[in-house]
Design a protein around this motif. Structure first.
Motif, PDB file in Angstrom:
ATOM      1  N   VAL A  50      22.897   0.003  39.004  1.00 24.97           N
ATOM      2  CA  VAL A  50      23.705  -0.295  37.823  1.00 24.97           C
ATOM      3  C   VAL A  50      22.750  -0.442  36.640  1.00 24.97           C
ATOM      4  N   LEU A  51      22.992   0.349  35.597  1.00 21.44           N
ATOM      5  CA  LEU A  51      22.076   0.364  34.457  1.00 21.44           C
ATOM      6  C   LEU A  51      22.182  -0.927  33.655  1.00 21.44           C
ATOM      7  N   LYS A  52      21.004  -1.494  33.355  1.00 23.47           N
ATOM      8  CA  LYS A  52      20.926  -2.722  32.569  1.00 23.47           C
ATOM      9  C   LYS A  52      19.962  -2.496  31.401  1.00 23.47           C
ATOM     10  N   PRO A  53      20.162  -3.203  30.289  1.00 24.50           N
ATOM     11  CA  PRO A  53      19.224  -3.059  29.163  1.00 24.50           C
ATOM     12  C   PRO A  53      17.857  -3.637  29.518  1.00 24.50           C
ATOM     13  N   LYS A  54      16.821  -2.958  29.058  1.00 24.99           N
ATOM     14  CA  LYS A  54      15.454  -3.399  29.310  1.00 24.99           C
ATOM     15  C   LYS A  54      14.654  -3.396  28.011  1.00 24.99           C
ATOM     16  N   LYS A  55      13.569  -4.140  28.022  1.00 26.06           N
ATOM     17  CA  LYS A  55      12.648  -4.137  26.883  1.00 26.06           C
ATOM     18  C   LYS A  55      11.653  -2.995  27.089  1.00 26.06           C
ATOM     19  N   PHE A  56      11.484  -2.185  26.052  1.00 26.88           N
ATOM     20  CA  PHE A  56      10.613  -1.017  26.167  1.00 26.88           C
ATOM     21  C   PHE A  56       9.732  -0.914  24.931  1.00 26.88           C
ATOM     22  N   ALA A  57       8.430  -0.964  25.139  1.00 28.35           N
ATOM     23  CA  ALA A  57       7.470  -0.789  24.044  1.00 28.35           C
ATOM     24  C   ALA A  57       7.194   0.698  23.890  1.00 28.35           C
ATOM     25  N   ASN A  58       7.881   1.321  22.949  1.00 28.99           N
ATOM     26  CA  ASN A  58       7.762   2.760  22.762  1.00 28.99           C
ATOM     27  C   ASN A  58       6.387   3.106  22.206  1.00 28.99           C
ATOM     28  N   GLU A  59       5.762   4.129  22.762  1.00 21.42           N
ATOM     29  CA  GLU A  59       4.434   4.536  22.298  1.00 21.42           C
ATOM     30  C   GLU A  59       4.258   6.029  22.492  1.00 21.42           C
ATOM     31  N   LEU A  60       3.354   6.600  21.675  1.00 21.77           N
ATOM     32  CA  LEU A  60       3.026   8.019  21.758  1.00 21.77           C
ATOM     33  C   LEU A  60       1.617   8.175  22.319  1.00 21.77           C
ATOM     34  N   THR A  61       1.443   9.179  23.155  1.00 29.26           N
ATOM     35  CA  THR A  61       0.110   9.530  23.644  1.00 29.26           C
ATOM     36  C   THR A  61      -0.300  10.830  22.973  1.00 29.26           C
ATOM     37  N   LEU A  62      -1.391  10.786  22.230  1.00 31.38           N
ATOM     38  CA  LEU A  62      -1.828  11.927  21.424  1.00 31.38           C
ATOM     39  C   LEU A  62      -3.297  12.223  21.665  1.00 31.38           C
ATOM     40  N   SER A  63      -3.708  13.397  21.216  1.00 35.29           N
ATOM     41  CA  SER A  63      -5.127  13.771  21.226  1.00 35.29           C
ATOM     42  C   SER A  63      -5.628  13.813  19.792  1.00 35.29           C
ATOM     43  N   LEU A 264     -19.411   5.710  20.707  1.00 38.52           N
ATOM     44  CA  LEU A 264     -18.515   6.775  20.258  1.00 38.52           C
ATOM     45  C   LEU A 264     -19.325   7.848  19.538  1.00 38.52           C
ATOM     46  N   LEU A 265     -19.261   9.076  20.041  1.00 39.39           N
ATOM     47  CA  LEU A 265     -20.048  10.168  19.483  1.00 39.39           C
ATOM     48  C   LEU A 265     -19.171  11.088  18.643  1.00 39.39           C
ATOM     49  N   PRO A 266     -19.585  11.372  17.416  1.00 42.48           N
ATOM     50  CA  PRO A 266     -18.823  12.313  16.585  1.00 42.48           C
ATOM     51  C   PRO A 266     -18.716  13.672  17.268  1.00 42.48           C
ATOM     52  N   GLY A 267     -17.542  14.292  17.116  1.00 41.35           N
ATOM     53  CA  GLY A 267     -17.314  15.599  17.714  1.00 41.35           C
ATOM     54  C   GLY A 267     -16.574  15.557  19.038  1.00 41.35           C
ATOM     55  N   THR A 268     -16.425  14.367  19.628  1.00 45.21           N
ATOM     56  CA  THR A 268     -15.724  14.248  20.905  1.00 45.21           C
ATOM     57  C   THR A 268     -14.228  14.029  20.677  1.00 45.21           C
ATOM     58  N   PHE A 269     -13.452  14.170  21.762  1.00 44.44           N
ATOM     59  CA  PHE A 269     -12.008  13.972  21.691  1.00 44.44           C
ATOM     60  C   PHE A 269     -11.651  12.522  21.991  1.00 44.44           C
ATOM     61  N   ALA A 270     -10.542  12.093  21.406  1.00 42.14           N
ATOM     62  CA  ALA A 270     -10.019  10.747  21.659  1.00 42.14           C
ATOM     63  C   ALA A 270      -8.606  10.861  22.211  1.00 42.14           C
ATOM     64  N   ASN A 271      -8.327  10.104  23.270  1.00 38.60           N
ATOM     65  CA  ASN A 271      -6.982  10.015  23.821  1.00 38.60           C
ATOM     66  C   ASN A 271      -6.317   8.778  23.208  1.00 38.60           C
ATOM     67  N   ILE A 272      -5.385   9.008  22.301  1.00 41.18           N
ATOM     68  CA  ILE A 272      -4.847   7.941  21.457  1.00 41.18           C
ATOM     69  C   ILE A 272      -3.512   7.445  21.994  1.00 41.18           C
ATOM     70  N   ILE A 273      -3.362   6.131  22.009  1.00 37.04           N
ATOM     71  CA  ILE A 273      -2.086   5.506  22.339  1.00 37.04           C
ATOM     72  C   ILE A 273      -1.567   4.847  21.064  1.00 37.04           C
ATOM     73  N   LEU A 274      -0.480   5.400  20.549  1.00 38.07           N
ATOM     74  CA  LEU A 274       0.056   4.952  19.255  1.00 38.07           C
ATOM     75  C   LEU A 274       1.334   4.155  19.476  1.00 38.07           C
ATOM     76  N   PRO A 275       1.331   2.847  19.198  1.00 39.48           N
ATOM     77  CA  PRO A 275       2.544   2.046  19.402  1.00 39.48           C
ATOM     78  C   PRO A 275       3.593   2.354  18.343  1.00 39.48           C
ATOM     79  N   LEU A 276       4.841   2.489  18.795  1.00 38.05           N
ATOM     80  CA  LEU A 276       5.978   2.676  17.900  1.00 38.05           C
ATOM     81  C   LEU A 276       6.840   1.413  17.927  1.00 38.05           C
ATOM     82  N   GLU A 277       8.121   1.545  17.578  1.00 35.76           N
ATOM     83  CA  GLU A 277       8.970   0.357  17.561  1.00 35.76           C
ATOM     84  C   GLU A 277       9.271  -0.121  18.981  1.00 35.76           C
ATOM     85  N   GLU A 278       9.502  -1.429  19.128  1.00 36.85           N
ATOM     86  CA  GLU A 278       9.849  -2.006  20.431  1.00 36.85           C
ATOM     87  C   GLU A 278      11.361  -2.131  20.538  1.00 36.85           C
ATOM     88  N   GLN A 279      11.939  -1.627  21.657  1.00 36.94           N
ATOM     89  CA  GLN A 279      13.376  -1.678  21.872  1.00 36.94           C
ATOM     90  C   GLN A 279      13.711  -2.758  22.896  1.00 36.94           C
TER      91      GLN A 279
END
Length: 355
Positions: A50-63, A264-279
């Motif tokens: 049975v579906l119930k409302p939950k708290k969810f911290a919305n976030e984006l994973t980017l490069s 942190l070395l210039p020229g390398t990639f970063a795996n970014i976690i960007l927080p959005l709104e919390e539901q």
């Protein structure tokens, strides 16, 4: 003749018996089929929640990419022979430190000549001024002498500026890279001498889809990791592009992170976690309950003891669950097992599990 008639009689009798057997066999099979078709459908036993409302911290994973806070290629503004190199490869230099000296003997000779001309022009201007005061010469003659003095003075300043360009100094504090010249090398403005990089801080550049552009604010904190390093770093957003890139429909953002220890070395990639709104009333469902279809995704819920197909739209996901943005509501009973074996309207026996 009697034997022949007997054989024919036996063959005809056997054929008639075979036809009668086939007729009776088909009739019996039809009766069994009718009995099966008239029986009720088998009921599937499935698990559900049975579906119930939950708290969810919305976030984006980017490069994104990591860039030095400041970085330049050291080049000489004037052509000439390198007279001195005053830095060690890979060393830290302070702002204003002299790094390279290009031979300026010829320019200094030109400067001496220009200063002599300036002195003479200055004296001529002084004399012309005195004569003008005594009305011995016209205003026009004085203007000519004054113009020659100003021209000589400008020539001297020009040569002094060229001499200043023969000394290359660090425009900011940072680390000097590998040099590509040696003392005595003839350099031109196109010759790369070395690179100067300031990595006490690094810039993190990344892009987000346009639908999230309105959520981005300056001074927001993001977290990121790098390849081969499990440590989580923090950065602060300090600049956003004023417009969305039309070709990619993304907004470019830049953040800055401290890098005192140089990890942190210039020229390398970063795996970014960007927080959005919390539901606080998000609907999250198990990923295994979703069936991909041509135009999106679907799930099955139960309604009056029967399976009902529902088309859904989803957004971000966690390791085990996915956020549903439309199609389901709180209180729906979602089928989570046996979904590939049931059809629309099929009767189901539900076994509720803890959500």
């Amino acid at each position: 003749m009697k034997v022949k008639n007997i054989v024919i009689f036996l063959l005809v009798g056997g054929l008639i018996a075979l036809i009668a057997y086939r007729i009776m066999s088909n009739k019996s099979q039809d009766e069994k089929t009718n009995q099966k078709s008239g029986s009720p459908k088998a009921m599937s036993i499935v698990n559900g929640i049975v579906l119930k409302p939950k708290k969810f911290a919305n976030e984006l994973t980017l490069s994104g990419s990591i860039d030095a806070n400041e970085q330049i290629e050291l080049r000489s503004e004037v052509a000439g022979i390198v007279q001195g190199i005053y830095f060690e490869e890979g060393s830290y230099v302070s702002k204003g430190k002299q790094l390279i000296k290009v031979n300026d003997i010829e320019l200094r000779a030109q400067l001496a000549q220009a200063k002599t001309r300036q002195t003479l022009a200055s004296e001529n201007e002084r004399r012309a001024k005195l004569l003008l005061q005594k009305e011995a010469i016209s205003q026009e003659e004085y203007d000519v002498a004054n113009a020659e003095f100003e021209s000589a003075k400008s020539q001297t300043q020009l040569i002094q500026a060229q001499i200043a360009k023969t000394s290359i100094v660090a425009p900011f504090s940072g680390k000097v890279g590998l040099r590509s010249i040696s003392p005595g090398t003839y350099v031109t403005p196109t010759t790369l001498i070395a690179k100067l990089v300031n990595t006490n801080q690094v810039k993190i550049t990344f892009s987000i889809p346009e639908k999230y552009a309105s959520l981005m604010k300056n001074n927001a904190i993001i977290t990121f990791t790098t390849a081969g390093n499990k440590e989580i770093f923090n950065a602060k957003i300090y600049a956003l592009e004023p417009a969305v890139e039309q070709t990619t429909r993304t907004l470019q953002i830049r953040a800055i992170a401290e890098n005192k220890d140089g990890k942190l070395l210039p020229g390398t990639f970063a795996n970014i976690i960007l927080p959005l709104e919390e539901q606080n009333d998000a609907i999250l469902i198990p990923t295994e309950s979703i069936i991909p279809i041509q135009n999106g995704k679907k799930v099955f819920i139960t309604e009056n003891g029967k399976a009902k197909e529902v088309i859904i739209e989803t957004a971000n996901r966690t390791e085990k669950e996915i956020l549903v943005t439309s199609g389901l509501k709180v209180g729906d009973t979602l089928i989570t097992s046996g979904i590939m074996a049931i059809k629309e309207g099929a009767p189901v026996q539900l076994k509720l599990i803890q959500n």
